[in-house]
Structure formats: structure tokens, C-alpha cells
Design a protein around this motif. Sequence first.
Motif, PDB file in Angstrom:
ATOM      1  N   VAL A   1      12.826 -11.241  17.217  1.00  0.00           N
ATOM      2  CA  VAL A   1      12.192 -11.487  18.511  1.00  0.00           C
ATOM      3  C   VAL A   1      13.139 -12.356  19.330  1.00  0.00           C
ATOM      4  O   VAL A   1      13.719 -13.315  18.820  1.00  0.00           O
ATOM      5  N   LYS A   2      13.297 -12.024  20.625  1.00  0.00           N
ATOM      6  CA  LYS A   2      14.153 -12.809  21.508  1.00  0.00           C
ATOM      7  C   LYS A   2      13.419 -13.082  22.807  1.00  0.00           C
ATOM      8  O   LYS A   2      13.012 -12.165  23.506  1.00  0.00           O
ATOM      9  N   HIS A   3      13.230 -14.353  23.131  1.00  0.00           N
ATOM     10  CA  HIS A   3      12.552 -14.758  24.357  1.00  0.00           C
ATOM     11  C   HIS A   3      13.590 -15.074  25.422  1.00  0.00           C
ATOM     12  O   HIS A   3      14.455 -15.931  25.230  1.00  0.00           O
ATOM     13  N   TYR A   4      13.492 -14.378  26.564  1.00  0.00           N
ATOM     14  CA  TYR A   4      14.449 -14.574  27.656  1.00  0.00           C
ATOM     15  C   TYR A   4      13.967 -15.613  28.654  1.00  0.00           C
ATOM     16  O   TYR A   4      14.736 -16.443  29.120  1.00  0.00           O
ATOM     17  N   THR A   5      12.707 -15.521  29.037  1.00  0.00           N
ATOM     18  CA  THR A   5      12.099 -16.475  29.966  1.00  0.00           C
ATOM     19  C   THR A   5      10.661 -16.682  29.527  1.00  0.00           C
ATOM     20  O   THR A   5      10.221 -16.123  28.517  1.00  0.00           O
ATOM     21  N   ASP A   6       9.917 -17.455  30.311  1.00  0.00           N
ATOM     22  CA  ASP A   6       8.498 -17.624  29.980  1.00  0.00           C
ATOM     23  C   ASP A   6       7.677 -16.393  30.344  1.00  0.00           C
ATOM     24  O   ASP A   6       6.469 -16.358  30.121  1.00  0.00           O
ATOM     25  N   ARG A   7       8.346 -15.363  30.884  1.00  0.00           N
ATOM     26  CA  ARG A   7       7.662 -14.127  31.258  1.00  0.00           C
ATOM     27  C   ARG A   7       8.163 -12.903  30.514  1.00  0.00           C
ATOM     28  O   ARG A   7       7.513 -11.864  30.518  1.00  0.00           O
ATOM     29  N   LEU A   8       9.344 -12.978  29.866  1.00  0.00           N
ATOM     30  CA  LEU A   8       9.970 -11.794  29.288  1.00  0.00           C
ATOM     31  C   LEU A   8      10.477 -12.048  27.872  1.00  0.00           C
ATOM     32  O   LEU A   8      11.040 -13.108  27.585  1.00  0.00           O
ATOM     33  N   PHE A   9      10.296 -11.058  27.013  1.00  0.00           N
ATOM     34  CA  PHE A   9      10.862 -11.139  25.663  1.00  0.00           C
ATOM     35  C   PHE A   9      11.129  -9.726  25.146  1.00  0.00           C
ATOM     36  O   PHE A   9      10.578  -8.740  25.647  1.00  0.00           O
ATOM     37  N   SER A  10      12.007  -9.641  24.165  1.00  0.00           N
ATOM     38  CA  SER A  10      12.269  -8.364  23.498  1.00  0.00           C
ATOM     39  C   SER A  10      12.021  -8.536  22.005  1.00  0.00           C
ATOM     40  O   SER A  10      12.044  -9.658  21.482  1.00  0.00           O
ATOM     41  N   PHE A  11      11.767  -7.430  21.345  1.00  0.00           N
ATOM     42  CA  PHE A  11      11.592  -7.494  19.893  1.00  0.00           C
ATOM     43  C   PHE A  11      12.018  -6.168  19.276  1.00  0.00           C
ATOM     44  O   PHE A  11      12.015  -5.127  19.932  1.00  0.00           O
ATOM     45  N   ARG A  12      12.408  -6.250  18.030  1.00  0.00           N
ATOM     46  CA  ARG A  12      12.817  -5.068  17.277  1.00  0.00           C
ATOM     47  C   ARG A  12      11.934  -4.945  16.048  1.00  0.00           C
ATOM     48  O   ARG A  12      11.588  -5.951  15.418  1.00  0.00           O
TER      49      ARG A  12
ATOM     50  N   PHE B   1      11.077  -4.113  25.201  1.00  0.00           N
ATOM     51  CA  PHE B   1      11.269  -5.210  26.154  1.00  0.00           C
ATOM     52  C   PHE B   1       9.949  -5.388  26.879  1.00  0.00           C
ATOM     53  O   PHE B   1       9.447  -4.452  27.511  1.00  0.00           O
ATOM     54  N   SER B   2       9.366  -6.582  26.796  1.00  0.00           N
ATOM     55  CA  SER B   2       7.983  -6.770  27.245  1.00  0.00           C
ATOM     56  C   SER B   2       7.817  -7.952  28.186  1.00  0.00           C
ATOM     57  O   SER B   2       8.519  -8.959  28.082  1.00  0.00           O
ATOM     58  N   ILE B   3       6.855  -7.816  29.063  1.00  0.00           N
ATOM     59  CA  ILE B   3       6.408  -8.924  29.903  1.00  0.00           C
ATOM     60  C   ILE B   3       5.356  -9.706  29.119  1.00  0.00           C
ATOM     61  O   ILE B   3       4.733  -9.189  28.185  1.00  0.00           O
ATOM     62  N   LYS B   4       5.180 -10.976  29.490  1.00  0.00           N
ATOM     63  CA  LYS B   4       4.140 -11.805  28.884  1.00  0.00           C
ATOM     64  C   LYS B   4       3.028 -12.010  29.910  1.00  0.00           C
ATOM     65  O   LYS B   4       3.281 -12.542  30.991  1.00  0.00           O
ATOM     66  N   VAL B   5       1.842 -11.592  29.563  1.00  0.00           N
ATOM     67  CA  VAL B   5       0.681 -11.784  30.440  1.00  0.00           C
ATOM     68  C   VAL B   5      -0.279 -12.717  29.703  1.00  0.00           C
ATOM     69  O   VAL B   5      -0.827 -12.343  28.663  1.00  0.00           O
ATOM     70  N   PRO B   6      -0.486 -13.933  30.201  1.00  0.00           N
ATOM     71  CA  PRO B   6      -1.283 -14.926  29.466  1.00  0.00           C
ATOM     72  C   PRO B   6      -2.649 -14.435  29.030  1.00  0.00           C
ATOM     73  O   PRO B   6      -3.092 -14.735  27.924  1.00  0.00           O
ATOM     74  N   ASP B   7      -3.335 -13.667  29.895  1.00  0.00           N
ATOM     75  CA  ASP B   7      -4.669 -13.193  29.544  1.00  0.00           C
ATOM     76  C   ASP B   7      -4.688 -11.690  29.294  1.00  0.00           C
ATOM     77  O   ASP B   7      -5.745 -11.056  29.323  1.00  0.00           O
ATOM     78  N   GLY B   8      -3.533 -11.096  29.072  1.00  0.00           N
ATOM     79  CA  GLY B   8      -3.457  -9.659  28.823  1.00  0.00           C
ATOM     80  C   GLY B   8      -4.090  -9.292  27.497  1.00  0.00           C
ATOM     81  O   GLY B   8      -3.951 -10.023  26.507  1.00  0.00           O
ATOM     82  N   PRO B   9      -4.810  -8.175  27.433  1.00  0.00           N
ATOM     83  CA  PRO B   9      -5.504  -7.794  26.200  1.00  0.00           C
ATOM     84  C   PRO B   9      -4.558  -7.579  25.013  1.00  0.00           C
ATOM     85  O   PRO B   9      -4.955  -7.776  23.870  1.00  0.00           O
ATOM     86  N   LEU B  10      -3.300  -7.196  25.282  1.00  0.00           N
ATOM     87  CA  LEU B  10      -2.327  -7.051  24.206  1.00  0.00           C
ATOM     88  C   LEU B  10      -1.235  -8.106  24.284  1.00  0.00           C
ATOM     89  O   LEU B  10      -0.948  -8.793  23.310  1.00  0.00           O
ATOM     90  N   THR B  11      -0.593  -8.254  25.454  1.00  0.00           N
ATOM     91  CA  THR B  11       0.589  -9.119  25.525  1.00  0.00           C
ATOM     92  C   THR B  11       0.273 -10.597  25.306  1.00  0.00           C
ATOM     93  O   THR B  11       1.159 -11.360  24.925  1.00  0.00           O
TER      94      THR B  11
ATOM     95  N   SER C   1      15.299   0.525  38.497  1.00  0.00           N
ATOM     96  CA  SER C   1      14.305  -0.200  37.701  1.00  0.00           C
ATOM     97  C   SER C   1      13.952  -1.550  38.302  1.00  0.00           C
ATOM     98  O   SER C   1      14.758  -2.169  39.004  1.00  0.00           O
ATOM     99  N   THR C   2      12.741  -2.000  38.000  1.00  0.00           N
ATOM    100  CA  THR C   2      12.318  -3.372  38.266  1.00  0.00           C
ATOM    101  C   THR C   2      11.748  -3.939  36.980  1.00  0.00           C
ATOM    102  O   THR C   2      11.130  -3.219  36.186  1.00  0.00           O
ATOM    103  N   GLY C   3      11.960  -5.248  36.755  1.00  0.00           N
ATOM    104  CA  GLY C   3      11.367  -5.929  35.605  1.00  0.00           C
ATOM    105  C   GLY C   3      11.654  -5.243  34.284  1.00  0.00           C
ATOM    106  O   GLY C   3      12.774  -4.816  33.994  1.00  0.00           O
ATOM    107  N   THR C   4      10.591  -5.094  33.465  1.00  0.00           N
ATOM    108  CA  THR C   4      10.758  -4.453  32.163  1.00  0.00           C
ATOM    109  C   THR C   4      10.877  -2.935  32.275  1.00  0.00           C
ATOM    110  O   THR C   4      11.023  -2.247  31.264  1.00  0.00           O
ATOM    111  N   GLY C   5      10.843  -2.409  33.505  1.00  0.00           N
ATOM    112  CA  GLY C   5      11.088  -0.981  33.711  1.00  0.00           C
ATOM    113  C   GLY C   5      12.506  -0.568  33.341  1.00  0.00           C
ATOM    114  O   GLY C   5      12.826   0.617  33.299  1.00  0.00           O
ATOM    115  N   ILE C   6      13.354  -1.536  33.026  1.00  0.00           N
ATOM    116  CA  ILE C   6      14.712  -1.233  32.578  1.00  0.00           C
ATOM    117  C   ILE C   6      14.724  -0.704  31.141  1.00  0.00           C
ATOM    118  O   ILE C   6      15.711  -0.112  30.701  1.00  0.00           O
ATOM    119  N   ALA C   7      13.630  -0.880  30.403  1.00  0.00           N
ATOM    120  CA  ALA C   7      13.606  -0.543  28.973  1.00  0.00           C
ATOM    121  C   ALA C   7      14.016   0.894  28.652  1.00  0.00           C
ATOM    122  O   ALA C   7      14.869   1.112  27.792  1.00  0.00           O
TER     123      ALA C   7
END
Length: 275
Positions: free
Chosen positions: A31-42, A86-96, A133-139
Motif C-alpha cells: 500500500v502506498k499513500h500519496y496524499t490524504d486523498r489518494l493511495f495505491s495498492f497492489r 489507484f484510489s481516492i479516499k472518501v471519509p464517509d464512502g461506503p467502501l473507501t 484523465s483527471t484524478g484517479t481516472g489516470i488508473a
Amino acid sequence: MNTTSALNTAGARPLQFPIPANVYAETVVSVKHYTDRLFSFRITRPQSLRFRSGEFVMIGLPNAEKPVFRAYSIASPAWDDELEFFSIKVPDGPLTSQLQKIQAGDTVIMRQKSTGTLVVDALTPAKRLFMISTGTGIAPFASLLRDPDTYEKFEQVILTHTCRDIAELTYGQELVAALENDPLIGELTGGRVTLYNSTTRETSERMGRITALIGSGKFYTDLGIDKLDPENDRIMICGSMHMLKDVKELAESLGFHEGSLSHPSSFVVERAFVG
């Protein structure tokens, strides 16, 4: 913020619920955290999984009797032994809200079918390929940029990545910087991939939405390239719904036509993107 954790199964947390039928249960490798909003994982890749670079799968966590699944583009190429996301972090998101807390050794569940429209087979051959692309749309473009098939079909690839802040551009910058040293495709990518970044909130060297930059002509001037032309160019689009709509309208106004696997043409859009 830029932190990485690697697989250590000794620290894996026990599953709280049984794995649903007909899904893959895979192990988080890193797992790699890029910012408080974005992270990637394998995660580990199921031996039976086959997919085209650019496609997405439905992933979730085994944290409920009826777990929540969301569409995630596979950021690794079809030949990779692992799956990257590559994922966004949503504090109240049902999954993220929970996915952002995963650690190496944890379990991620995944439905067994991949699909998606951002595949090179949905486009007819041309000289240049524009990945917008914008945001995690680069994935999905991270997958396609590391696939030899992309370079067999197109001579030049221009990847645009627009985010709110400078730090959010790091994933794409690292991706493109690593291409020429990639043992499989490094010889194919040399001098053929261009990254065009912009920000919309934090002040940077290049500010603005990609549609505004293209519309004003600054995009072409900055890159020293000819204008988009359906005779020579193909376009792939993935990101926010607002951007998708605007770029799709721009492409159609220039004479581009939307393609699919059954009817390949000059541009494609990923409508399943969330983030």
C-alpha cells in the motif's frame, strides 16, 4: 505524504465475515499513500483472471455479510503478476472509508469478470493517442501505458492528468518516469510518451481544466503539436463526470466518433469511473 507498506502476513488481520461465493479473495501485497486523498495498492492476482489492459473490476472488502463492491480500473498491465489499483479516499464512502485503511496481508475481494471501454481494440489505428484523465481516472492509462499493444497501434502517446493540487500529480509523474526503465516495454516507450499536467486549485506551472487548455490553444502551443484531428488522432477519456461530458462534446465537435469493441472508432469514454 508518501508512505509504502509491504507484505507481512504475520500482521494480517482475521476475516470478520465469510468470503461470498463466486468471488476472488486476494491478499494485499503493498500500500502506498500519496496524499490524504489518494493511495495505491497492489494485490495478488488470481491465476484464472484474464483481462484487457484498461478494463476495470468490481472490488470490495470481506467486512459485511453483503459487502459493498465498487468499480476500480486495473492500473497494472495485462501481463503483470499482481493487480494494482489507484484510489481516492472518501471519509464517509461506503467502501473507501474502510479500503483506505488496508495493510499488507489483508484480504480484498473481487468479482471474477473484468470489463470496460478503455481498450485499444475499441479504437481504429492512428498516429497519436491522447489519454485524457483527471484524478484517479489516470488508473486505466497506467495499465495501457505499460502494455506493448499500445505502442504497436500508436506512434505517439500524450497523457494528460489534471488534479486539484500538485501532490496529486505524483502518481502519474512516477508512472511516466519509470517507463523507459521498464524491462518489458522500455525499448518501446523511449521518446514516444508525453505527460501534460495541470492543476485547478493549487498554483502550479500550468493551471486550468484540460478542456479550457485545449480550447484556448495553450495545450497545442505548450506541446508544440498540431491540433486534434480525427484522421491522425484517437482519444481515451477517464475522470470526473463533468470532464467526461466536456471532452466528449469537444471530441464530437471536432469530428471524432465514439467507438466500442463491436464498432471501433476514434474515441472512447469510461463511464463506470467513480472518484
